[in-house]
Design an enzyme around this catalytic site. Structure first.
Site, PDB file in Angstrom:
ATOM      1  N   GLY A  31     -37.245 -17.584 -41.353  1.00  0.00           N
ATOM      2  CA  GLY A  31     -36.462 -17.046 -40.252  1.00  0.00           C
ATOM      3  C   GLY A  31     -35.813 -18.168 -39.494  1.00  0.00           C
ATOM      4  O   GLY A  31     -35.838 -19.328 -39.913  1.00  0.00           O
ATOM      5  N   ALA A  32     -35.228 -17.833 -38.358  1.00  0.00           N
ATOM      6  CA  ALA A  32     -34.507 -18.833 -37.590  1.00  0.00           C
ATOM      7  C   ALA A  32     -35.432 -19.906 -37.039  1.00  0.00           C
ATOM      8  O   ALA A  32     -35.025 -21.045 -36.847  1.00  0.00           O
ATOM      9  CB  ALA A  32     -33.764 -18.148 -36.441  1.00  0.00           C
ATOM     10  N   ASP A 143     -40.163  -2.464 -33.017  1.00  0.00           N
ATOM     11  CA  ASP A 143     -39.257  -2.899 -34.086  1.00  0.00           C
ATOM     12  C   ASP A 143     -39.747  -2.376 -35.434  1.00  0.00           C
ATOM     13  O   ASP A 143     -39.814  -3.114 -36.420  1.00  0.00           O
ATOM     14  CB  ASP A 143     -39.137  -4.421 -34.111  1.00  0.00           C
ATOM     15  CG  ASP A 143     -37.951  -4.896 -34.953  1.00  0.00           C
ATOM     16  OD1 ASP A 143     -37.007  -4.099 -35.148  1.00  0.00           O
ATOM     17  OD2 ASP A 143     -37.966  -6.052 -35.414  1.00  0.00           O
TER      18      ASP A 143
END
EC number: 2.7.11.1
Length: 512
Positions: A31-32, A143
């Site tokens: 991921g980032a 989420d």
């Protein structure tokens, strides 16, 4: 001595050691803010997933890491990904989690088709069981989507990724939430509008997940007046003639009309959802929610026009929205912390009011003990600070590969496989390829809504054979599967066919 990763062996299949006795076998996701690695204990053969986040490089991730760890320490349920512990080494945070060998739920969904109803029913009721556990403890996930639902080796659902989770109830007192977060196609409409109740919002996301499992496509890009598909559903305006609804039988529709009620006050509760006839029906093993051969809507279902806007994340959000609304999808198991550019639209100038109450509450509620069924010798991971050289552990690679349908073995050599793969992708058009020295081909493109789609192909040599292992990096999971199928079909002449060894069958999810 500072913690470093030492490499053993050479070539694309080389392995590295994290601490003595624990070998880094592969990268599971990224991921980032970091990566997720698979760790294997050489003595016991047990596996653990490890998230790595460098707070020096990503100082804005510190609060997300703290909050995620605080929440996951509180959770011990068979349908929640288990938390084993956390370790800090300098600026790097290591979070140790249960390894979900079955992969991601989205990988079981066939694009534009879905899955048999009995499978969808099983996954859906397990999701509701895990969500019930969370809600009973006053925790909202916020989420929920197929990319955040993992599967263990027995195909049981494990809810993961608690980076956006929060407590909505403490000591019997419930509060409204005001932070707009989640992934647009899955968020409830009230999340985009005003303060909202946690439980109905999570249940809405479950309803959208059920649609994707049954039909293989999303019902809308976002639940707002800017989306025609959503307003047709909301206003009861000829939605029955549109996909995905035209694919579903009346029993599934009866559940979804109540579960995806746009007013949270009239939406089904979790208990009533589980009591619905669809959740208790005995479906035949091969029964789907529709019949593509006999359905009058078959031509519409399969037409390019009908699919044009399906399985896509939303267009850009309006400037009035808050932070943490994700426009892209993450492959399993992605780090929960996301950056503005890669995963979330961060438009709010200040912190949400709800953030202020979380810190003290979570600190009070979080238990210090680790989750149940933790691996043997876990203390080595949590306490050790010195890295040592290791022997190559590639002999365990087959058994520990997460089950994924987006991989295949080829008959060509390693170098030739790279050339064929890159050449084929470039000939298909619309892709950019970058090959790294680590044997990874990074493929970038845009989806039909002009949103970025990135996936990686790992070329791995093992047991005398070459494995092409593809995984999603950024973008829509089912759109990624569509692209993978096109690429694999274009390489059909070199894809390994015929009888395979048992480890190969397990690795490629092709056990007869």
């Amino acid at each position: 001595m500072a913690a470093t990763l030492t490499e053993a062996g050479t070539g694309p299949a080389a392995t590295r050691e994290f601490v003595e006795g624990w070998t880094l076998a592969q990268t599971l996701g990224e991921g980032a803010y970091g990566e997720v690695k698979l760790l294997i204990n050489r003595q016991t053969g047990e596996a653990v997933a490890m998230k790595m986040v460098d707070l020096k490089k990503h100082p804005d991730a510190a609060n997300s890491v703290r909050k995620e760890v605080c929440i996951q320490k509180m959770l011990q349920d068979k349908h929640i990904l288990r938390f084993f512990g956390k370790r800090s080494q300098g600026s790097v945070e290591y979070i140790f989690l249960e390894y979900a060998a079955g992969g991601e739920l989205f990988d079981r969904i066939e694009p534009d088709v879905g899955m048999p109803q009995h499978e969808a029913q099983r996954y859906f009721t397990q999701l509701l069981s895990g969500l019930n556990y969370l809600h009973q403890r006053g925790i909202a996930h916020r989420d929920l989507k197929p990319e955040n639902l993992l599967l263990d080796e027995h195909d049981n659902v494990k809810i993961s990724d608690f980076g956006m989770a929060t407590m909505f109830r403490c000591k019997g007192k419930e509060r409204l939430l005001d932070k707009r977060c989640g992934t647009l196609p899955y968020v409830a409409p009230e999340v985009l509008q005003k303060a909202y109740h946690a439980q109905p919002a999570d249940l809405w996301s479950c309803g959208v997940i059920l649609v994707t499992m049954l039909a293989g496509e999303l019902p809308w890009d976002q639940p707002s007046t800017n989306c025609t598909e959503f307003t047709n559903w909301r206003d009861n305006d000829h939605w029955q003639l549109q996909t995905p609804w035209s694919k579903l039988d009346t029993l599934a529709i009866s559940l979804l009309r109540k579960l995806l009620a746009t007013s949270p006050g009239t939406r089904l509760t979790l208990e009533k959802t589980l009591d619905h006839k669809w959740c208790n029906m005995q479906f035949a093993d091969n029964e789907r929610s529709y019949d593509l051969v006999d359905s009058a809507a078959a031509l519409e279902i399969c037409s390019p026009k009908a699919k044009r806007q399906r399985l896509q994340s939303s267009a850009h959000l309006s400037n009035g929205l808050d932070d943490s609304i994700s426009r892209n999808y993450c492959s399993q198991p992605m780090p929960t912390m996301r950056s503005d550019d890669d995963f979330n639209v961060r438009l709010g100038s200040g912190r949400s009011k709800e953030d202020g109450g979380d810190r003290q509450t979570l600190a009070q509620e979080a238990r210090l003990s680790y989750s149940f069924s933790q691996p043997a010798l876990l203390d080595d991971l949590l306490l050790a600070t010195q890295m040592n050289q290791t022997q190559n552990a590639s002999q365990n690679y087959f058994q520990r590969l997460v089950r994924r349908m987006t991989r295949f073995f080829v008959t060509t050599r390693w170098d030739d496989t790279i050339k064929r793969l890159v050449g084929t992708i470039e000939r298909l058009g619309g892709y950019t390829c970058k090959f790294g020295d680590d044997g990874v081909v990074t493929v970038s493109t845009v989806d039909r809504n002009k949103l970025r789609l990135v996936f990686k192909a790992h070329i791995i040599e093992m047991d005398g054979k070459i494995l092409v292992d593809c995984r999603l990096s950024k973008g829509c999971g089912l759109e990624f599967k569509r692209r993978f199928i096109k690429i694999k079909n274009a390489l059909e002449d070199i894809v390994l066919k015929g009888p395979t060894t048992w480890p190969i069958a397990i690795a490629t999810n092709s056990v007869p």
